[in-house]
Design an enzyme around this catalytic site. Structure first.
Site, PDB file in Angstrom:
ATOM      1  N   GLY A 208      84.013 -55.732 -85.579  1.00 54.53           N
ATOM      2  CA  GLY A 208      83.765 -54.345 -85.159  1.00 54.53           C
ATOM      3  C   GLY A 208      83.464 -54.272 -83.682  1.00 54.53           C
ATOM      4  N   ASN A 209      82.952 -53.149 -83.228  1.00 59.60           N
ATOM      5  CA  ASN A 209      82.538 -53.034 -81.826  1.00 59.60           C
ATOM      6  C   ASN A 209      81.321 -52.112 -81.724  1.00 59.60           C
ATOM      7  OD1 ASN A 209      83.467 -50.203 -81.272  1.00 59.60           O
ATOM      8  ND2 ASN A 209      85.445 -51.113 -81.833  1.00 59.60           N
ATOM      9  N   HIS A 210      80.803 -51.966 -80.501  1.00 57.07           N
ATOM     10  CA  HIS A 210      79.520 -51.257 -80.326  1.00 57.07           C
ATOM     11  C   HIS A 210      79.631 -49.740 -80.203  1.00 57.07           C
ATOM     12  CE1 HIS A 210      77.155 -54.833 -80.118  1.00 57.07           C
ATOM     13  NE2 HIS A 210      77.879 -55.331 -79.139  1.00 57.07           N
TER      14      HIS A 210
END
Ligand code: CTP
Length: 400
Positions: A208-210
């Site tokens: 995923g990412n932030h």
């Protein structure tokens, strides 16, 4: 812009209530209809008779009309109004609004109103500064109510400071601007993508990412406040949105977001793609949790489909497309390339070199590049204000 509009004014118990009769007169002169609800405490500050004469309507305080003895439906009042103004809004009423307490007609009507609600706080300095009041005002804004900022000045207590209700002439101007703005995207459908995507590795892990999704959610809210119907295609976030004109579509992976966007876009007049979509996804998803003992050291990835690029290929001349570019170097050059490659009308550039911009902050600093080669730079602002700037650009684009 007031001509023919239906304005519902809620008055609460604050000394600033004495300013409301003249405001009512002004609104009436501009051609609007006015109905007034007072909390029981408000009646100590200004008389219902004055307000009833000026508004040319009975003033309501209870769930039954004291003049006719008829039942007053808060639901009907909420549906009647094009706009609800709560002014002055006392600390007590703000706290009740923020917590869903509905123990008078003003509050039951507020809870059932489908129109925009604007509120103008008026209270003493210390009450205004209190963290609980700040939190309550923040809750209302988050829900989509519009704050008419209190001013600094002399207060009823004799103290001087923040907490003084905005001047009635200015409030009328804000109402009129709001009604004007509310129609700018009326009848338009806008798709917004937001948040990260999660690419599953096995049943418990993902890549995923932030991205928090905040930028996209604020854009969706801002477009809906201008009257658009908004389809919000959102990856996994902790955010939620309650606006009668925002239709959330929840997805998890890039592939799901691709399908949702392609299904919704043909019916839309514009799309703003703020999602941080994964560029790569695991080639295979293990159907059972991968055990440590398996000794796995590599995950084979394949490219995801570029949703924005696909929309750029499919868009008609009447549709407008706005993308984002998050860059760390050669910002303008990279953004320009994306604008061209993906056949966009505008691209919003975030540079991670700018402090306070991009992921995981409540602020953002953007530049907007157009197909014609123009670059507009904006200062560091809250994401809410940045969203309003982006939607203003969208409005201009749709007019052109
Ligand atoms: N985007 C998309 N689908 C993808 C990847 C990106 O719709 N699979 C969209 C994003 O929502 C954004 C724009 O494309 O509006 C640019 O995203 P960005 O990550 O900055 O660029 P990429 O095209 O992925 O290129 P790179 O990561 O190499 O910078």
């Amino acid at each position: 812009m007031m001509e023919g509009k239906k304005i519902l004014i809620g008055i609460t118990g604050s000394i600033a209530a004495y300013k409301i009769p003249l405001m009512v007169r002004r609104i009436k002169k501009m051609g609007a209809q006015v109905k007034i609800i007072m909390t029981p405490d408000a009646r100590d500050f200004v008389t219902p008779l004055t307000l009833s004469v000026l508004s040319e309507n009975p003033v309501l305080t209870k769930a039954f009309n004291e003049e006719t003895g008829e039942w007053v439906s808060h639901v009907e009042l909420g549906l009647w109004a094009d706009l609800m103004l709560i002014a002055p809004a006392s600390a007590n009423t703000i706290a009740r609004m923020a917590n869903g307490i509905a123990d008078n007609l003003l509050l039951t009507t507020y809870l059932s109103a489908k129109c925009s609600v604007l509120f103008a706080p008026a209270m003493d300095l210390d009450m205004f500064r209190h963290p609980v009041t700040k939190e309550n005002i923040g809750k209302l804004e988050k829900k989509g109510d519009i704050l008419i900022e209190a001013r600094e000045g002399e207060l009823a207590s004799g103290l001087c400071g923040e907490g003084r209700m905005e001047e009635p002439e200015k409030i009328v101007e804000i109402l009129s601007d709001h009604l004007k703005k509310k129609e700018l995207l009326k009848g338009k459908k806008v798709m917004v993508s937001a948040g990260p995507t999660y690419e599953a590795i096995d049943p418990v892990r993902f890549i995923g990412n932030h991205s928090s999704g905040l930028m996209g959610y604020e854009i969706a809210r801002s477009a809906a406040q201008l009257g658009a119907e908004v389809y919000l295609i959102s990856g996994p976030t902790h955010l939620s949105i309650q606006h009668p004109k925002v239709y959330p579509v929840k997805v998890t992976s890039a592939e799901e977001m691709y399908h949702a966007c392609l299904e919704v876009f043909p019916d839309c007049d514009a799309a703003v793609m703020a999602a941080a979509v994964a560029d790569y996804t695991p080639e295979q998803i293990a159907d059972k949790k991968i055990k440590k003992a398996s000794g796995m050291q590599q995950i084979k990835l394949r490219k995801t489909r570029d949703i924005l690029k696909e929309l750029g290929k499919r868009k008609t001349n009447a549709q407008k497309l706005i993308g984002f570019a998050l860059e760390t170097d050669k910002e303008l050059e990279n953004a320009r390339q994306k604008l061209e490659n993906k056949n966009l009308d505008l691209i919003v550039l975030n540079s991670l070199k700018d402090k306070g911009a991009g992921f995981g902050t409540d602020t953002n600093k953007i530049s907007i590049l157009s197909k014609k080669g123009n670059v507009k730079e904006f200062s560091l602002k809250s994401k809410k204000q940045v969203a309003a700037d982006i939607v203003d650009e969208l409005v201009a684009l749709m007019k052109s």
